[in-house]
Design a protein around this motif. Structure first.
Motif, PDB file in Angstrom:
ATOM      1  N   ASP A  81       0.399   5.147  -4.664  1.00 50.45           N
ATOM      2  CA  ASP A  81      -0.903   5.710  -5.039  1.00 50.45           C
ATOM      3  C   ASP A  81      -0.898   6.081  -6.516  1.00 50.45           C
ATOM      4  O   ASP A  81       0.128   6.478  -7.073  1.00 50.45           O
ATOM      5  CB  ASP A  81      -1.199   7.007  -4.252  1.00 50.45           C
ATOM      6  CG  ASP A  81      -1.394   6.758  -2.762  1.00 50.45           C
ATOM      7  OD1 ASP A  81      -1.456   5.575  -2.370  1.00 50.45           O
ATOM      8  OD2 ASP A  81      -1.474   7.745  -2.023  1.00 50.45           O
ATOM      9  N   ASP A 101      -1.282   9.980 -15.610  1.00 50.91           N
ATOM     10  CA  ASP A 101      -1.512   9.520 -14.247  1.00 50.91           C
ATOM     11  C   ASP A 101      -0.436  10.064 -13.313  1.00 50.91           C
ATOM     12  O   ASP A 101       0.742  10.131 -13.675  1.00 50.91           O
ATOM     13  CB  ASP A 101      -1.495   7.989 -14.185  1.00 50.91           C
ATOM     14  CG  ASP A 101      -2.825   7.373 -14.577  1.00 50.91           C
ATOM     15  OD1 ASP A 101      -3.814   8.124 -14.659  1.00 50.91           O
ATOM     16  OD2 ASP A 101      -2.873   6.144 -14.807  1.00 50.91           O
ATOM     17  N   GLY A 110       0.787  -1.221   0.000  1.00 49.51           N
ATOM     18  CA  GLY A 110       0.000   0.000   0.000  1.00 49.51           C
ATOM     19  C   GLY A 110       0.820   1.274   0.000  1.00 49.51           C
ATOM     20  O   GLY A 110       0.331   2.334   0.402  1.00 49.51           O
ATOM     21  N   ASN A 117      -3.099   8.721  -8.716  1.00 47.02           N
ATOM     22  CA  ASN A 117      -4.070   9.815  -8.627  1.00 47.02           C
ATOM     23  C   ASN A 117      -4.709   9.892  -7.243  1.00 47.02           C
ATOM     24  O   ASN A 117      -5.913  10.129  -7.106  1.00 47.02           O
ATOM     25  CB  ASN A 117      -5.149   9.665  -9.711  1.00 47.02           C
ATOM     26  CG  ASN A 117      -4.574   9.704 -11.111  1.00 47.02           C
ATOM     27  OD1 ASN A 117      -3.616  10.427 -11.370  1.00 47.02           O
ATOM     28  ND2 ASN A 117      -5.128   8.905 -12.008  1.00 47.02           N
ATOM     29  N   GLY A 118      -3.875   9.644  -6.205  1.00 47.92           N
ATOM     30  CA  GLY A 118      -4.335   9.778  -4.835  1.00 47.92           C
ATOM     31  C   GLY A 118      -5.005   8.553  -4.256  1.00 47.92           C
ATOM     32  O   GLY A 118      -5.358   8.541  -3.072  1.00 47.92           O
ATOM     33  N   SER A 119      -5.204   7.506  -5.056  1.00 44.52           N
ATOM     34  CA  SER A 119      -5.832   6.278  -4.556  1.00 44.52           C
ATOM     35  C   SER A 119      -4.804   5.166  -4.456  1.00 44.52           C
ATOM     36  O   SER A 119      -4.056   4.919  -5.420  1.00 44.52           O
ATOM     37  CB  SER A 119      -6.967   5.840  -5.500  1.00 44.52           C
ATOM     38  OG  SER A 119      -7.946   6.850  -5.593  1.00 44.52           O
ATOM     39  N   PRO A 120      -4.738   4.468  -3.295  1.00 40.58           N
ATOM     40  CA  PRO A 120      -3.753   3.394  -3.140  1.00 40.58           C
ATOM     41  C   PRO A 120      -4.013   2.234  -4.091  1.00 40.58           C
ATOM     42  O   PRO A 120      -5.163   1.917  -4.399  1.00 40.58           O
ATOM     43  CB  PRO A 120      -3.923   2.964  -1.673  1.00 40.58           C
ATOM     44  CG  PRO A 120      -5.270   3.467  -1.267  1.00 40.58           C
ATOM     45  CD  PRO A 120      -5.544   4.673  -2.074  1.00 40.58           C
ATOM     46  N   VAL A 121      -2.932   1.653  -4.571  1.00 41.52           N
ATOM     47  CA  VAL A 121      -2.999   0.512  -5.491  1.00 41.52           C
ATOM     48  C   VAL A 121      -2.152  -0.601  -4.899  1.00 41.52           C
ATOM     49  O   VAL A 121      -1.085  -0.358  -4.338  1.00 41.52           O
ATOM     50  CB  VAL A 121      -2.451   0.901  -6.884  1.00 41.52           C
ATOM     51  CG1 VAL A 121      -2.507  -0.283  -7.829  1.00 41.52           C
ATOM     52  CG2 VAL A 121      -3.226   2.072  -7.458  1.00 41.52           C
ATOM     53  N   THR A 122      -2.614  -1.843  -4.999  1.00 45.59           N
ATOM     54  CA  THR A 122      -1.873  -2.962  -4.404  1.00 45.59           C
ATOM     55  C   THR A 122      -1.487  -4.032  -5.426  1.00 45.59           C
ATOM     56  O   THR A 122      -0.944  -5.062  -5.063  1.00 45.59           O
ATOM     57  CB  THR A 122      -2.698  -3.617  -3.279  1.00 45.59           C
ATOM     58  OG1 THR A 122      -3.963  -4.033  -3.801  1.00 45.59           O
ATOM     59  CG2 THR A 122      -2.919  -2.637  -2.129  1.00 45.59           C
ATOM     60  N   GLN A 161      -1.050  -3.468 -12.207  1.00 45.91           N
ATOM     61  CA  GLN A 161      -1.979  -2.374 -12.537  1.00 45.91           C
ATOM     62  C   GLN A 161      -1.416  -1.524 -13.686  1.00 45.91           C
ATOM     63  O   GLN A 161      -0.257  -1.113 -13.675  1.00 45.91           O
ATOM     64  CB  GLN A 161      -2.167  -1.491 -11.301  1.00 45.91           C
ATOM     65  CG  GLN A 161      -2.936  -0.218 -11.544  1.00 45.91           C
ATOM     66  CD  GLN A 161      -4.440  -0.471 -11.644  1.00 45.91           C
ATOM     67  OE1 GLN A 161      -4.970  -1.278 -10.915  1.00 45.91           O
ATOM     68  NE2 GLN A 161      -5.087   0.222 -12.557  1.00 45.91           N
TER      69      GLN A 161
END
Length: 327
Positions: A48, A65, A45, A50-55, A59
């Motif tokens: 991010d 971006d 975690g 665009n401010g959103s966490p990616v796991t 992806q």
């Protein structure tokens, strides 16, 4: 923009591509981080979009971006500090230059879970850059287990980034002393030959007939001994695995004591077969990183650090000089 704990970058995917994997993108932006280290940070975690966490490392990211990666500050990393015997040649708040003894492994690896230089550094230094990963805090470059000499270790992530950049761009000068088999007749020379992993012996490197990575070593003759060997100083312009050992063996002058690319202990004894004295003990390759030059990551001043000749190598050279006079 880079700080000690946070690294931010804005993604613009190459034109004509519908998307690029997040871990691939971050690997291109942070070459000093291994792909596995980046994947661990993503799954934890620490990334991010665009401010959103990616796991998910797989992806896809799109042009425009905003990708942000957070590298945690240094911590014990699950390794227990140990008392390891080595000298410190230079130290400040950004970095430390150690004199690595022969026989000391730099960082934990299969078969070397304890007793490494990293374990010793954790005891000697209060802070080490965590950017090298779980098992390699602060490690910017390596020396082979049985090669001695000067080695830089970063104490902050900012120093790690800047030193890694200098290594990648050939701005760090590394000079070695190498005792080699054979009489070297020319005063100096260059070895420009690619290096690749051996196709059959996966732990070894070689000069391949085609392909491989570019490698350049410049050498100068320092002393010649009538026993049948020579002392060279070698400057490497690239940092390939086992580069000096492979290059010197390639031109017919393998490093004395090198059991992998050279003639080992038996070849050393044969070299001395015509001398009156018994050969001095050689238990490792006679290769020493005696000088390193680099720009300090904070002051930008050029530093030159030298590591004294280790006792085993000094003893061998003294014996060679004595035998040279007796023959």
């Amino acid at each position: 923009m880079v700080s000690d704990a946070h690294h931010h970058c804005i993604c613009s995917a190459p034109a004509g591509r519908g998307g690029i994997r997040l871990d691939v993108f971050l690997s291109s932006r942070f070459p000093e981080l291994s792909r596995s280290r980046i994947q661990t940070l993503i799954k934890g975690g620490k990334v991010d979009i665009n401010g959103s966490p990616v796991t998910k490392p797989s992806q896809a990211i799109r042009p425009g971006d905003n990708v942000s990666i957070t590298i945690p500050p240094p911590k014990p990393l699950g390794l227990e500090p140990e008392a390891i015997d080595f000298d410190i040649l230079y130290e400040d708040e950004s970095l430390v230059v150690v004199d690595k003894p022969a026989g000391l492994v730099v960082h934990p690896a299969p078969g070397h879970d304890t007793g490494t230089l990293v374990h010793g550094l954790l005891q000697r230094c209060d802070d080490l850059s965590g950017i090298g990963g779980m098992a390699r805090p602060g490690i910017v470059h390596r020396l082979d287990k049985d090669t001695s000499g000067a080695m830089i270790v970063a104490k902050t992530d900012a120093a790690h980034h800047l030193l890694s950049w200098q290594f990648k761009n050939g701005l760090i000068g590394k000079e070695y002393l190498a005792l080699v088999h054979g009489i070297v007749h020319l005063p100096s020379g260059a070895i420009e030959a690619p290096i690749a992993r051996h196709r059959m012996k996966r732990r070894e490197m070689c000069v391949p007939t085609s392909g491989g990575r570019y490698a350049l070593s410049l050498w100068e003759r320092r002393e010649v001994y009538r026993v049948g060997c020579s002392l060279l100083s070698v400057r490497i312009k690239t940092g390939r695995t086992h580069q000096i050992r492979v290059h010197l063996a390639y031109i017919g002058h393998p490093v004395v004591g090198d059991a992998v690319y050279g003639r080992g202990s038996a070849g050393w004894r044969r070299t001395w077969s015509h001398a009156k004295a018994d050969p001095p003990v050689v238990e490792r390759q006679m290769l020493h990183a005696f000088r390193i030059t680099f720009d300090h990551p904070v002051t930008r001043k050029r530093l030159l650090i030298e590591a004294p000749l280790p006792e085993d190598m000094a003893t061998v050279l003294e014996a060679l000089r004595a035998a040279h006079a007796e023959i």
